[in-house]
Write an enzyme that holds these catalytic residues in place. Structure first.
Site, PDB file in Angstrom:
ATOM      1  N   HIS A   1      -3.151  28.727 -48.124  1.00 24.69           N
ATOM      2  CA  HIS A   1      -3.645  30.108 -48.288  1.00 24.69           C
ATOM      3  C   HIS A   1      -4.435  30.302 -49.591  1.00 24.69           C
ATOM      4  O   HIS A   1      -3.900  30.860 -50.554  1.00 24.69           O
ATOM      5  CB  HIS A   1      -2.446  31.067 -48.321  1.00 24.69           C
ATOM      6  CG  HIS A   1      -1.787  31.269 -47.004  1.00 24.69           C
ATOM      7  ND1 HIS A   1      -2.070  32.337 -46.185  1.00 24.69           N
ATOM      8  CD2 HIS A   1      -0.851  30.537 -46.364  1.00 24.69           C
ATOM      9  CE1 HIS A   1      -1.322  32.268 -45.090  1.00 24.69           C
ATOM     10  NE2 HIS A   1      -0.565  31.175 -45.178  1.00 24.69           N
TER      11      HIS A   1
ATOM     12  N   GLU B   1      -6.481  32.516 -50.289  1.00 25.48           N
ATOM     13  CA  GLU B   1      -6.625  33.955 -50.584  1.00 25.48           C
ATOM     14  C   GLU B   1      -5.442  34.500 -51.379  1.00 25.48           C
ATOM     15  O   GLU B   1      -5.499  35.610 -51.887  1.00 25.48           O
ATOM     16  CB  GLU B   1      -6.844  34.742 -49.285  1.00 25.48           C
ATOM     17  CG  GLU B   1      -5.605  35.015 -48.450  1.00 25.48           C
ATOM     18  CD  GLU B   1      -5.076  33.790 -47.683  1.00 25.48           C
ATOM     19  OE1 GLU B   1      -5.596  32.677 -47.868  1.00 25.48           O
ATOM     20  OE2 GLU B   1      -4.102  33.962 -46.929  1.00 25.48           O
TER      21      GLU B   1
ATOM     22  N   CYS C   1      -4.483  28.540 -42.273  1.00 29.68           N
ATOM     23  CA  CYS C   1      -3.106  28.494 -41.764  1.00 29.68           C
ATOM     24  C   CYS C   1      -3.062  28.860 -40.270  1.00 29.68           C
ATOM     25  O   CYS C   1      -3.529  28.076 -39.453  1.00 29.68           O
ATOM     26  CB  CYS C   1      -2.213  29.366 -42.624  1.00 29.68           C
ATOM     27  SG  CYS C   1      -0.498  28.849 -42.524  1.00 29.68           S
TER      28      CYS C   1
END
Ligand code: GLN
Length: 202
Positions: A184, A186, A84
């Site tokens: 994202h 994560e 990002c």
């Protein structure tokens, strides 16, 4: 996974979603360190630049004397993954920047549109087909996400999305030792992008 645990991965920890990357790496049995100083780079096998706010991250990096060391790291071919805002920082060119421009590290031969998917309210999750991962799509979370408008000839396109305006844009790429995702990983429980990056590191 034992061979992977010998690598040390740094996560740039100036701002944004660095802790989530650290947790996911540790879950995979990998040494993960929060990076805030240029001196730390030498001991790393790979670096993740997280999501957050690319302008703030650039400003903090300037203030902490990290911009040139990070540029050297990226341009010397060390494995680096930008998610990002991190993808924006790795881009050679960006559109939709704040007035006066913003600090980019560069290295990735792409033009990013900084807020392609709009404001925070335009955040969304989608089942993203990724041919590298076979038949099971990736649960991709986009938050005020950028997109890649143009990619150079040496850039491998890993995933694309068709936006609500009907346009198809690039959201994941690889170029040599650089990996970039507009979303994202994560923030999910799916470790496949982290494992892909670890493969690039080892
Ligand atoms: N569009 C944001 C920026 O310019 C990135 C958003 C994110 O990292 N979730 O930095």
């Amino acid at each position: 996974m034992t061979e992977k645990s010998e690598s040390t991965i740094g996560v740039l920890a100036l701002q944004g979603a660095f802790l989530e990357h650290v947790k996911m790496l540790r879950r995979l049995g990998v040494q993960a360190v929060e990076v805030r100083k240029a001196e730390q780079l030498a001991a790393l096998d790979g670096l993740i630049i997280p999501g957050g706010e690319s302008t703030s991250m650039g400003l903090i990096a300037e203030r902490w004397g990290l911009v040139e060391p990070l540029r050297q790291w990226v341009h010397s071919g060390r494995p680096t993954w930008g998610t990002c805002a991190g993808m924006i920082l790795l881009a050679e060119r960006a559109t939709g920047q704040k007035r006066g421009g913003q600090t980019l590290l560069g290295g990735l031969d792409v033009t990013v549109n900084r807020n392609y998917f709009g404001r925070q309210v335009d955040s969304f999750e989608t089942d993203l087909p990724v041919s590298l991962f076979g038949d099971v799509p990736f649960p991709a979370i986009f938050i005020r996400a950028p997109a890649i408008a143009e990619a150079g000839p040496t850039v491998e396109v890993l995933a694309q999305v068709t936006a609500s305006n009907g346009e198809t844009v690039i959201v994941a790429v690889r170029q040599g030792a650089l990996l970039a995702t507009a979303f994202h990983p994560e923030l999910t429980q799916d470790t496949r992008w982290h494992e892909l990056f670890l493969e690039m590191v080892t």
